[in-house]
Design an enzyme around this catalytic site. Structure first.
Site, PDB file in Angstrom:
ATOM      1  N   ASN A   1      90.683  64.974 101.455  1.00 35.13           N
ATOM      2  CA  ASN A   1      89.851  63.853 101.007  1.00 35.13           C
ATOM      3  C   ASN A   1      89.703  62.728 102.035  1.00 35.13           C
ATOM      4  OD1 ASN A   1      92.605  63.432 100.386  1.00 35.13           O
ATOM      5  ND2 ASN A   1      92.086  61.834  98.948  1.00 35.13           N
TER       6      ASN A   1
ATOM      7  N   GLY B   1      99.104  66.268  99.444  1.00 35.18           N
ATOM      8  CA  GLY B   1      98.283  67.126  98.585  1.00 35.18           C
ATOM      9  C   GLY B   1      98.690  66.987  97.134  1.00 35.18           C
ATOM     10  N   SER B   2      98.448  68.040  96.390  1.00 36.15           N
ATOM     11  CA  SER B   2      98.664  67.971  94.938  1.00 36.15           C
ATOM     12  C   SER B   2     100.136  68.213  94.578  1.00 36.15           C
ATOM     13  CB  SER B   2      97.809  69.051  94.268  1.00 36.15           C
ATOM     14  OG  SER B   2      98.192  70.317  94.786  1.00 36.15           O
TER      15      SER B   2
ATOM     16  N   GLU C   1     103.629  63.544  99.865  1.00 34.36           N
ATOM     17  CA  GLU C   1     102.665  62.510  99.462  1.00 34.36           C
ATOM     18  C   GLU C   1     101.725  63.158  98.460  1.00 34.36           C
ATOM     19  OE1 GLU C   1     102.391  59.303 100.439  1.00 34.36           O
ATOM     20  OE2 GLU C   1     104.067  59.303 101.834  1.00 34.36           O
TER      21      GLU C   1
ATOM     22  N   CYS D   1      93.355  59.356  96.614  1.00 34.33           N
ATOM     23  CA  CYS D   1      94.597  59.563  95.846  1.00 34.33           C
ATOM     24  C   CYS D   1      95.041  58.311  95.114  1.00 34.33           C
ATOM     25  CB  CYS D   1      95.702  60.053  96.767  1.00 34.33           C
ATOM     26  SG  CYS D   1      95.977  58.958  98.159  1.00 34.33           S
TER      27      CYS D   1
ATOM     28  N   GLU E   1      94.524  64.579  86.808  1.00 33.66           N
ATOM     29  CA  GLU E   1      94.032  63.600  87.777  1.00 33.66           C
ATOM     30  C   GLU E   1      92.536  63.854  87.966  1.00 33.66           C
ATOM     31  OE1 GLU E   1      95.888  64.045  91.594  1.00 33.66           O
ATOM     32  OE2 GLU E   1      94.778  62.386  92.475  1.00 33.66           O
TER      33      GLU E   1
HETATM   34  P1  NAD Z   1      96.106  70.698  97.778  1.00 36.03           P
HETATM   35  O1  NAD Z   1      97.499  70.554  97.305  1.00 36.03           O
HETATM   36  O2  NAD Z   1      95.224  71.687  97.139  1.00 36.03           O
HETATM   37  O3  NAD Z   1      96.096  71.071  99.347  1.00 36.03           O
HETATM   38  C1  NAD Z   1      96.844  70.379 100.306  1.00 36.03           C
HETATM   39  C2  NAD Z   1      97.221  71.310 101.435  1.00 36.03           C
HETATM   40  O4  NAD Z   1      97.997  72.391 100.942  1.00 36.03           O
HETATM   41  C3  NAD Z   1      96.033  71.937 102.174  1.00 36.03           C
HETATM   42  O5  NAD Z   1      96.260  71.850 103.564  1.00 36.03           O
HETATM   43  C4  NAD Z   1      96.017  73.374 101.697  1.00 36.03           C
HETATM   44  O6  NAD Z   1      95.584  74.269 102.678  1.00 36.03           O
HETATM   45  C5  NAD Z   1      97.476  73.642 101.373  1.00 36.03           C
HETATM   46  N1  NAD Z   1      97.645  74.594 100.269  1.00 36.03           N
HETATM   47  C6  NAD Z   1      96.841  74.736  99.180  1.00 36.03           C
HETATM   48  N2  NAD Z   1      97.336  75.697  98.354  1.00 36.03           N
HETATM   49  C7  NAD Z   1      98.457  76.168  98.946  1.00 36.03           C
HETATM   50  C8  NAD Z   1      99.421  77.163  98.593  1.00 36.03           C
HETATM   51  N3  NAD Z   1      99.302  77.881  97.467  1.00 36.03           N
HETATM   52  N4  NAD Z   1     100.443  77.379  99.444  1.00 36.03           N
HETATM   53  C9  NAD Z   1     100.574  76.670 100.567  1.00 36.03           C
HETATM   54  N5  NAD Z   1      99.685  75.713 100.948  1.00 36.03           N
HETATM   55  C10 NAD Z   1      98.651  75.467 100.167  1.00 36.03           C
HETATM   56  O7  NAD Z   1      95.501  69.225  97.714  1.00 36.03           O
HETATM   57  P2  NAD Z   1      94.037  68.717  98.078  1.00 36.03           P
HETATM   58  O8  NAD Z   1      93.055  69.302  97.114  1.00 36.03           O
HETATM   59  O9  NAD Z   1      93.775  68.880  99.524  1.00 36.03           O
HETATM   60  O10 NAD Z   1      94.192  67.162  97.794  1.00 36.03           O
HETATM   61  C11 NAD Z   1      94.097  66.617  96.507  1.00 36.03           C
HETATM   62  C12 NAD Z   1      95.442  66.179  95.980  1.00 36.03           C
HETATM   63  O11 NAD Z   1      96.172  65.501  96.989  1.00 36.03           O
HETATM   64  C13 NAD Z   1      95.325  65.185  94.843  1.00 36.03           C
HETATM   65  O12 NAD Z   1      96.341  65.425  93.900  1.00 36.03           O
HETATM   66  C14 NAD Z   1      95.564  63.841  95.524  1.00 36.03           C
HETATM   67  O13 NAD Z   1      96.010  62.819  94.677  1.00 36.03           O
HETATM   68  C15 NAD Z   1      96.585  64.227  96.530  1.00 36.03           C
HETATM   69  N6  NAD Z   1      96.582  63.300  97.655  1.00 36.03           N
HETATM   70  C16 NAD Z   1      97.661  62.504  97.867  1.00 36.03           C
HETATM   71  C17 NAD Z   1      97.646  61.591  98.905  1.00 36.03           C
HETATM   72  C18 NAD Z   1      98.811  60.686  99.193  1.00 36.03           C
HETATM   73  O14 NAD Z   1      98.792  60.032 100.224  1.00 36.03           O
HETATM   74  N7  NAD Z   1      99.817  60.616  98.337  1.00 36.03           N
HETATM   75  C19 NAD Z   1      96.526  61.510  99.724  1.00 36.03           C
HETATM   76  C20 NAD Z   1      95.446  62.341  99.468  1.00 36.03           C
HETATM   77  C21 NAD Z   1      95.481  63.241  98.440  1.00 36.03           C
END
Ligand code: NAD
Length: 453
Positions: free
Chosen positions: A114, A187-188, A209, A243, A331
């Site tokens: 994002n 990520g999530s 994070e 996020c 979310e």
């Molecule tokens: P995501 O968890 O889907 O992906 C994040 C990363 O994980 C990506 O690089 C992806 O390639 C990898 N990934 C995805 N599935 C995986 C798996 N099964 N095994 C290993 N790696 C895997 O998250 P997203 O869709 O990129 O981002 C959205 C989420 O991130 C939301 O929940 C948001 O709130 C959170 N977020 C948090 C922050 C923060 O600073 N705390 C910042 C941005 C986004």
């Protein structure tokens, strides 16, 4: 690509001690700054191709963040990396005590889509500043941005120091099998658990994070104009794909109408039309469909329109929402803002504390007691009073979640610490030691120890 080979190269470089040298770190931080500055157009075009993010937003929320981080570490490196002398307690006299800040070693940064540049490169900057090597795996979901980062970094940095790996789940899964000295994941919560589990196998420390549903509370003591203006800006920046964006609003029932009216005025004023260059698109069709399903037409107060062909969703305010509605179960991460009401401020806080701990929380109020209750009663990663999201732009504040929204934090000195180990060393004189701790033990010695301790 053989990830094991890349990591072996990085481990050899780290073992050579070169990355610990402050001039080495500064040289590469300067280089990263130049590479990013020289390729700003490429970075802006890539992110625009991914989700129509404007050059203005890309500079203010992505590139400037990373450049600011580099400048911070260039300026403060000596202070952050140097040993810190601390007091020595009586029992240990005569000695001096110091904390040595050492890099952890070979690090892995996994980014989210994002804010593809900020969330990938800011941790990288902190890692390199702290003296580590780094492999970056940006999110494949923002594909053009990922490729742009891979191009500018892999063409300009030695693979055994900093390298970008392109790929998605498969590549991340392979990387996570390796033994890193630190994993920094954004990520999530769902994937955060996968990362945490993989890291546990090697006892690798992690910073996670993550996300969650961040509330914004608006009380009858709020300045509605200010609240509406700031919430509308923060929620619909990046089309709600932030996020720390307010996920839902809890407004005092008595003032709901005037507040919603003020929100509507600002939505019109900021003009988030389908052809607006400043309004970002939804990242992909999967998310577009997920989000449009969350809009219950019967509950739309403002907005509600969308265009699948250009992945546009109009900023949408939902009202008459209850905690059981679908939109309150996950979310949102998009331009939909449900508005719930409360009658009693303490009950609103209680409701929030019954949910998973959010990454952020916001209060709009001019009342000192409400401010105090907000900061004391509910747990959240970080937040603002009378603003949204701006806390993360202050480097003196650690940024991170708590509970389900993450662990650990970064930004400024906290980023440096996230990628460092604090090594304690007591340097003892070889003279002047009372023989108290050595056998044979006597009552007299014990009495002395009791007195000293
Ligand atoms: P995501 O968890 O889907 O992906 C994040 C990363 O994980 C990506 O690089 C992806 O390639 C990898 N990934 C995805 N599935 C995986 C798996 N099964 N095994 C290993 N790696 C895997 O998250 P997203 O869709 O990129 O981002 C959205 C989420 O991130 C939301 O929940 C948001 O709130 C959170 N977020 C948090 C922050 C923060 O600073 N705390 C910042 C941005 C986004």
């Amino acid at each position: 690509m053989n990830f094991h080979e890349i990591l072996t190269g990085q481990r050899a470089l780290f073992s050579s001690q070169k990355t610990k040298n402050l001039n080495f770190r500064k040289m590469y931080l300067e280089k990263l700054k130049t590479v990013i500055t020289d390729h700003q157009n490429l970075l802006c075009e890539a992110i625009y191709s991914d989700f129509g993010k404007s050059e203005f937003d890309t500079f203010t929320t992505e590139i400037s963040f990373v450049l600011k981080d580099i400048d911070y570490y260039l300026k403060n490196l000596k202070r952050l990396a140097g040993p810190k002398k601390v007091w020595t307690n009586l029992v240990n006299q005569f000695a001096s005590s110091k904390i040595y800040t050492e890099p952890l070693g070979c690090t892995l940064v996994i980014g989210a889509w994002n804010y593809p540049y900020q969330l990938s490169l800011s941790p990288v900057v902190a890692s390199l500043a702290a003296g580590n090597t780094c492999i970056l795996k940006p999110s494949e979901v923002a594909e053009h941005s990922m490729k742009a980062m891979a191009k500018i970094i892999n063409e300009n940095f030695p693979k055994d120091y900093l390298h970008v790996v392109e790929g998605g789940v498969e590549e991340t899964t392979e990387l996570l099998k390796l033994k890193f000295d630190k994993i920094f994941f954004t990520g999530s919560p769902r994937v955060g658990k996968i990362v945490y589990e993989a890291a546990a196998k090697h006892l690798t420390p992690v910073t996670l994070e993550l996300g969650g549903k961040s509330p914004a509370i608006v009380t009858s003591h709020a300045d509605f104009e200010v609240a509406a203006k700031r919430i509308v800006w923060g929620k619909f920046l990046n089309a709600g794909q932030t996020c720390v964006a307010p996920d839902y609003i809890l407004v005092d029932e008595k003032v709901k109408e005037s507040f919603l009216d003020a929100m509507t005025q600002y939505l019109k004023k900021f003009s988030y039309t389908a052809d607006a260059k400043h309004y970002t698109r939804i990242i992909n069709t999967r998310n577009f469909e997920r989000l449009t399903r969350l809009i219950d037409p019967e509950k739309v107060y403002h907005g509600g329109n969308s265009d699948a062909a250009i992945r546009y969703i109009e900023p949408t305010l939902l009202h008459n929402i209850s905690w059981d509605d679908t939109v309150m179960q996950e979310e949102i991460f998009g331009p939909i803002l449900p508005v719930l009401t409360f009658q009693n401020f303490n009950e609103a806080l209680l409701r929030i504390s019954e949910q998973e701990k959010p990454l952020a929380a916001y209060l709009f109020s001019g009342n000192a007691e409400e401010k105090e209750l907000f900061t004391q009663k509910i747990s959240f990663g970080g937040g603002c009073i009378n603003d949204v999201m701006m806390h993360l732009s202050n480097d003196h504040l650690p940024f991170g979640g708590v509970g389900n929204s993450g662990m650990g934090n970064y930004h400024g000195k906290y980023g440096f610490e996230a990628f460092s180990h604090q090594k304690s060393v007591l340097d003892r004189a070889t003279w002047g030691e009372p023989n108290l701790k050595y056998p044979p033990y006597t009552d007299e010695k014990l009495n002395w120890i009791k007195r000293l301790m």
